[in-house]
Design an enzyme around this catalytic site. Structure first.
Site, short mmCIF file in Angstrom:
data_model
loop_
_atom_site.label_atom_id
_atom_site.label_comp_id
_atom_site.label_asym_id
_atom_site.label_seq_id
_atom_site.Cartn_x
_atom_site.Cartn_y
_atom_site.Cartn_z
N HIS A 125 0.87 -1.19 0.00
CA HIS A 125 0.00 0.00 0.00
C HIS A 125 0.90 1.23 0.00
O HIS A 125 1.85 1.32 0.78
CB HIS A 125 -0.90 0.00 1.25
CG HIS A 125 -1.71 1.24 1.42
ND1 HIS A 125 -1.38 2.21 2.34
CD2 HIS A 125 -2.82 1.67 0.79
CE1 HIS A 125 -2.28 3.19 2.28
NE2 HIS A 125 -3.16 2.89 1.35
N HIS A 164 1.78 11.25 -2.36
CA HIS A 164 0.62 10.85 -1.58
C HIS A 164 -0.34 12.02 -1.42
O HIS A 164 -0.49 12.61 -0.34
CB HIS A 164 1.04 10.32 -0.20
CG HIS A 164 -0.11 9.71 0.55
ND1 HIS A 164 -0.23 9.77 1.91
CD2 HIS A 164 -1.20 9.03 0.11
CE1 HIS A 164 -1.34 9.17 2.29
NE2 HIS A 164 -1.94 8.70 1.21
#
Length: 591
Positions: free
Chosen positions: A123, A168
């Site tokens: 992830h 991110h």
């Protein structure tokens, strides 16, 4: 000889010696050496055959092992004796290379469709640390692939008008160039395993930048890329057929936009952490880091939902929704249909797709539509991701996903903690190739359409006996005063099972005081209702009466892969890196 100074005046001396054979080792040696002082290769072969159930070992294998033990232990190139003394036999059993607890070869059937396997999944694979302020880099991607991870995730964002970076979202993380990440994947994808690598993309790009990404991916991977129209097929190819291939998985921008209208959303509520269990809470440093990061999240208005779940509003509705060359790259289509969770789990017999759910939404799905979840995963791909409030890159208990057949349990590989140890343990199975075939009960359908029910009470299928014999190697991997300033360590072992709720348990040995080579000789019995998904958990701690006990190593091993008999079990640090010398001698028996 180790010396510890007491009260600045007195000195206590402790000798560290090579461990003598414990009683279990002596009994096995006497039995198979038939009372003689030496064990021949033929006798060793009989021992190996008995422990493996009657096959899988030849006289040549036994002779090779005997020769290797003599070469290592006696350092003599030409050794006239070709048999083992009790000391040689003890050396063999305590060698993690010659006598490991599980095998290192791919042995499962790899010819089933890809959706029939659990897949080692990362992830936010590009992050070096926490989810809010760490750097983005290609190095964590390379490290994960070398550890056997087969699914990596990249978040694609515009960088100016003409460039693409991996970052991110709207956090304080520092971006990295997409090209650098792609080159890292190409260089490391098949260093550890030849089975396919899947790249999941979270796409926040305009059609113009999508075209650029398509060109970059095509130029980087070339013939390694696998093209597949999963929207018009009934079955996906197997890992064996896809060896050496790179697969792209994402969903069209149109579905990113429509995801905003979905009724079922992960709202990022904290709730109870699903990583707490009978073994206690995670390390205090993880908890303190989280509280500090929560303050950062508040300051930057961090949205804790996964991008696939909440969608993206970065697109101009008047422009084309997707570059055709980009869409052609997508081998596994992702998306969540409208209509709520029940509709999302509906199986289309003519289409294969990937659905992503947060760890919290998975628990809701299993509680409300457990049978639908399992039916969905028999054909389609289900990816589970950490809830958004795990700012410190912690993880969650993966057992719920595995018991439901979810193939991709996405974990923060740069984190650490017991949940990650379980994930690493599961994928030590099948030679560490990153693909573990799901048990038959998760793939079968009864005559009336019934499927496996993880909450159904069932009697134990198998009983595992685990005997913790002794340990050694800490004095070589740790400083003399690492555990105690004034004396050798006081070790104890925690051993238990992770898996089905009925199988979860933890036991521990007595504390052995003032020794670097503790001998416990304690046996534990575990009755298993779902042995196929059970993991043996082992942790070593050093007892401290006045402070928190020190960590002395850990491992997790798939019960289905355990080799019976006395085995040398290597231990790993908190990050999952194997110690050079630290190991336990344990005995495994199935009854």
């Amino acid at each position: 000889m180790g010396s510890y100074r007491m009260c600045l005046v007195f000195t206590r001396k402790f000798r560290v010696t090579e461990p003598d054979p414990v009683d279990d080792v002596r009994h096995v040696f006497q039995k198979y050496a038939e009372g003689e002082a030496h064990m021949t290769p033929e006798q060793l072969q009989k021992l190996m055959a008995d422990e493996s159930g009657g096959g899988g070992s030849s006289l040549e294998d036994a002779e090779r092992i005997v020769d290797e033990v003599l070469r290592r232990k006696h350092h003599i190139a030409k050794f006239t004796r070709r048999n083992l003394t009790i000391e040689d036999f003890n050396y063999l059993l305590f060698s993690t290379e010659l006598n490991p607890p599980i095998g290192d070869k791919v042995h499962q059937n790899m010819d089933a469709p890809l959706s029939h396997y659990f897949i080692f999944t990362g992830h936010n694979s590009y992050l070096t640390g926490n989810q809010l302020s760490s750097n983005c880099s290609d190095l964590p991607i390379a490290d994960a692939l070398r550890r056997g991870v087969r699914v990596v995730e990249l978040d694609l964002w515009p960088r100016g008008n003409d460039d693409v970076c991996v970052n991110h979202g709207r956090t304080l993380t520092k971006p990295v160039k997409l090209g650098k990440c792609l080159e890292s994947i190409k260089a490391n994808a098949f260093a550890t395993s030849k089975y396919p690598v899947i790249i999941t993309l979270e796409d926040h790009l305009t059609p113009k930048l999508q075209s650029k990404v398509a060109k970059m991916i095509t130029q980087t991977f070339g013939d390694m890329l696998y093209y597949h129209d999963s929207e018009s097929c009934k079955e996906f190819p197997s890992p064996e057929e896809l060896k050496g291939k790179i697969l792209i998985s994402t969903k069209p921008p149109k579905e990113y936009l429509e995801a905003n209208d979905a009724k079922e959303k992960d709202n990022g509520e904290k709730g109870k952490d699903s990583d707490e269990d009978v073994w206690g809470k995670e390390p205090e440093e993880l908890i303190s880091t989280r509280s500090e990061l929560e303050k950062v999240a508040t300051n930057i208005s961090y949205n804790s939902q996964d991008d696939e779940d909440r969608g993206s509003r970065d697109f101009d509705a008047s422009c084309p929704l997707q570059a055709p060359e980009y869409k052609r790259l997508i081998a596994i289509h992702a998306g969540k249909p409208k209509g709520g969770l029940r509709m999302a789990l509906k199986v289309d017999p003519n289409k294969i797709r990937r659905l992503s759910l947060s760890e919290q939404l998975l628990e809701k799905a299993v509680a409300s539509y457990g049978a639908d979840v399992i039916r969905f995963t028999q054909k389609n791909f289900l990816r589970i991701y950490p809830k958004g409030t795990r700012f410190n890159s912690s993880n969650y208990k993966p057992q719920v996903g595995w018991m439901s057949g979810a193939q991709m349990i996405a974990f923060n590989m740069q984190g650490y903690g017991r949940a990650l140890w379980l994930m690493q343990g599961m994928f030590r199975a099948n030679g560490g190739c990153g693909y573990v075939k799901k048990p038959d009960f998760l793939m079968s359908v009864g005559p009336n359409g019934q499927v496996f029910d993880p909450n159904e009470n069932s009697s134990p299928k198998k009983t595992l006996k685990v005997k913790v014999l002794m340990g050694d190697g800490w004095h070589l991997d740790f400083k003399k005063t690492h555990f105690d300033l004034y004396s050798p360590p006081d070790f104890y072992v925690r051993v238990g099972i992770a898996g089905a709720p009925a199988d979860e348990t933890m036991e521990k040995t007595e504390v052995k005081y003032d020794t670097w080579t503790p001998i416990w000789n304690q046996e534990f019995t575990f009755k298993l209702t779902v042995p196929e998904l059970a993991l043996l958990r082992v942790e070593v701690h050093e007892y401290d009466a006045n402070e928190k006990d020190d960590f002395g190593g850990q491992t997790c091993l798939p019960v289905s892969e355990l080799r019976q008999g006395i085995r040398a079990v290597p231990l790993f640090n908190r990050k999952g890196v194997k110690y050079s010398c630290t190991r336990l001698l344990m005995r495994f028996d199935f009854v």
